[in-house]
Design a protein around this motif. Structure first.
Motif, mmCIF file in Angstrom:
data_model
loop_
_atom_site.group_PDB
_atom_site.id
_atom_site.type_symbol
_atom_site.label_atom_id
_atom_site.label_comp_id
_atom_site.label_asym_id
_atom_site.label_seq_id
_atom_site.Cartn_x
_atom_site.Cartn_y
_atom_site.Cartn_z
ATOM 1 N N LYS A 108 0.819 -1.225 -0.060
ATOM 2 C CA LYS A 108 0.002 -0.131 0.000
ATOM 3 C C LYS A 108 0.790 1.098 -0.022
ATOM 4 O O LYS A 108 0.708 2.396 -0.764
ATOM 5 C CB LYS A 108 -0.839 0.204 1.373
ATOM 6 C CG LYS A 108 -2.137 -0.570 1.125
ATOM 7 C CD LYS A 108 -2.854 -0.603 2.652
ATOM 8 C CE LYS A 108 -2.115 -0.532 3.747
ATOM 9 N NZ LYS A 108 -1.367 -1.874 3.916
ATOM 10 N N SER A 109 1.843 1.165 1.050
ATOM 11 C CA SER A 109 2.451 2.347 1.098
ATOM 12 C C SER A 109 3.468 2.712 -0.026
ATOM 13 O O SER A 109 3.520 3.845 -0.666
ATOM 14 C CB SER A 109 3.552 2.370 2.388
ATOM 15 O OG SER A 109 2.699 2.254 3.343
ATOM 16 N N ASP A 132 -1.447 5.809 8.200
ATOM 17 C CA ASP A 132 -1.159 4.367 8.867
ATOM 18 C C ASP A 132 -0.643 4.525 10.236
ATOM 19 O O ASP A 132 0.590 4.697 10.227
ATOM 20 C CB ASP A 132 -0.415 3.740 7.963
ATOM 21 C CG ASP A 132 -0.259 2.239 8.425
ATOM 22 O OD1 ASP A 132 -0.558 1.967 9.607
ATOM 23 O OD2 ASP A 132 0.275 1.417 7.700
ATOM 24 N N GLY A 135 1.959 1.508 11.223
ATOM 25 C CA GLY A 135 3.428 1.403 10.963
ATOM 26 C C GLY A 135 3.547 2.621 9.708
ATOM 27 O O GLY A 135 3.669 2.329 8.412
ATOM 28 N N SER A 137 5.203 4.552 7.289
ATOM 29 C CA SER A 137 6.265 4.256 6.501
ATOM 30 C C SER A 137 6.723 5.438 5.644
ATOM 31 O O SER A 137 8.001 5.380 4.822
ATOM 32 C CB SER A 137 6.398 3.113 5.944
ATOM 33 O OG SER A 137 5.102 2.697 5.071
ATOM 34 N N ASP A 209 -2.336 7.375 2.565
ATOM 35 C CA ASP A 209 -2.211 5.847 2.861
ATOM 36 C C ASP A 209 -2.761 5.369 3.911
ATOM 37 O O ASP A 209 -2.645 5.886 5.066
ATOM 38 C CB ASP A 209 -0.453 5.757 2.920
ATOM 39 C CG ASP A 209 0.031 4.578 3.278
ATOM 40 O OD1 ASP A 209 -0.697 3.501 2.937
ATOM 41 O OD2 ASP A 209 1.245 4.269 3.630
#
Ligand SMILES: Nc1ncnc2c1ncn2[C@@H]1O[C@H](COP(=O)(O)OP(=O)(O)OP(=O)(O)O)[C@@H](O)[C@H]1O
Ligand SMILES: [Mg+2]
Length: 364
Positions: A108-109, A132, A135, A137, A209
């Protein structure tokens, strides 16, 4: 030379359809300026998106339609991107696009970051919001690990800037350990603040995201952010397509249109021979998307250059601009821009029909 009037020009242009919306330029009211004299016909035409894959073809159709009446006049066509205005709370942001998945670790990221950078490379004004909380990122992927957001003179939070986009991450604001203990409504409030209180300026696209899954946190997030649409990311191991369908169902419950699916790590492209290996067998997405009426936006291969570059703060589309990945992202970005224009137009048209019918706009 034959005398012509603006009506003749408009009549000719009413034969030309906007490629995204499938309706003609005149009834869409897309011809915003028209100048006509003995030497020239000059017009400005609205585009539905700052990233229009159809501009060249549209210009050709306009020229072809005007050719029979133009005589020796030159024809000058200008385009002005004029997508629909953003929502009430975010009038400067044209489209807010969520990137989600039924489960974690599918990319996704990676897709959110590279899609955002590609849209910017294609000329759009782009922001990226890393929502997110589990996490975050984006700080690593954009090389912004040490960024400390401050409040600027406008009393707004100053976003970071990298690779042509503006970016903000939950990771800048709270540490992951603290945020993981938050309940949905708290996350919703924090993210609303990131959408509304960050100094985004004018944006064509704000890419969000989203955290993985379909639980309480993501529901609160999708209620807090006025998403214009969502892209779902999947990997081919899930032959049952169950995670995709769960994500699609969640978005439809929340009245968020699914723009389409990106199948990531879909196959392996050998870096030495450029040969493709379908290491996971037949593509689940290629088979299942048409059955469920989901648009397959693209399939991205497993690529050995993606991860090391991402870890060093370089999205692959910026690190290797003429790579196969960058080409694939350009196609996906163009499809996303077109689909968003169509989806938002359908919503607006429905609301307009409702307005005529009920004498007011129906509740959203
Ligand atoms: N097409 C690809 N080729 C090679 N590696 C990839 C590709 N896409 C993603 N990756 C790598 O896979 C890992 C997971 O990707 P990413 O962090 O984007 O997934 P995610 O869905 O956002 O995960 P999470 O659920 O943890 O947020 C990362 O190391 C990333 O660099
Ligand atoms: Mg992620």
């Amino acid at each position: 030379m034959a005398k012509i009037t603006e009506d003749h020009v408009l009549q000719a242009l009413s034969q030309v359809n906007d490629p995204d919306l499938g309706r003609d330029l005149v009834s869409l009211d897309f011809v915003t300026q028209l100048h006509l004299d003995d030497q020239a016909i000059a017009l400005t035409v609205k585009l539905t998106s700052a990233v229009s894959p159809h501009a060249v073809a549209l210009e050709q159709s306009i020229r072809a339609a005007l050719a029979p009446i133009a005589g020796t006049r030159t024809v000058a066509v200008q385009f002005a991107a004029d997508p629909p205005a953003g929502g009430e709370k975010t009038p400067n942001i044209k489209y807010i696009l969520g990137v989600g998945a039924g489960k974690g670790g599918v990319g996704k990221s990676t897709v959110a970051v590279n899609l955002a950078v590609t849209l910017a490379q294609l000329g759009a004004k782009v922001g990226l919001l890393d929502a997110d909380i589990y996490g975050p990122s984006v700080p690593i992927m954009l090389g912004l690990r040490d960024y400390k957001p401050a409040v600027n003179a406008k009393r707004k939070i100053e976003p970071a800037q990298a690779h042509g986009i503006k970016a903000i991450s939950m990771g800048f604001m709270v540490d992951a350990q603290t945020a993981v203990a938050w309940r949905g409504p708290m996350v919703g409030r924090a993210v609303t603040q990131l959408v509304e209180d960050v100094d985004w300026g004018e944006l064509d696209f704000l890419i969000v995201d989203l955290p993985p899954g379909t639980g309480d946190i993501i529901l609160s997030l999708c209620q807090a952010i006025p998403l214009s649409g969502a892209v779902v990311v999947s990997t081919p191991q899930d032959v049952a397509f169950a995670d995709v369908l769960r994500a699609v169902k969640m978005f439809s419950m929340l009245k968020v249109d699914v723009v389409g699916l990106v199948e990531n790590m879909a196959y392996f492209r050998a870096p030495d021979t450029q040969k493709d290996y379908e290491i996971f067998g037949n593509s689940a997405a290629t088979i299942q998307c048409p059955q469920y009426g989901i648009e397959l936006l693209g399939r991205l291969p497993l690529d050995m250059a993606v991860s090391p570059n991402a870890d060093a703060g370089r999205p692959i589309v910026a690190a290797e601009k003429s790579s196969n990945q960058a080409d694939l992202y350009r196609t996906i970005a163009a499809r996303v821009a077109s689909r968003l224009a169509v989806l938002v137009d359908q919503k607006t048209s429905l609301a307009e029909v409702g307005k005529d019918f009920f004498g007011q706009r129906p509740a959203q």
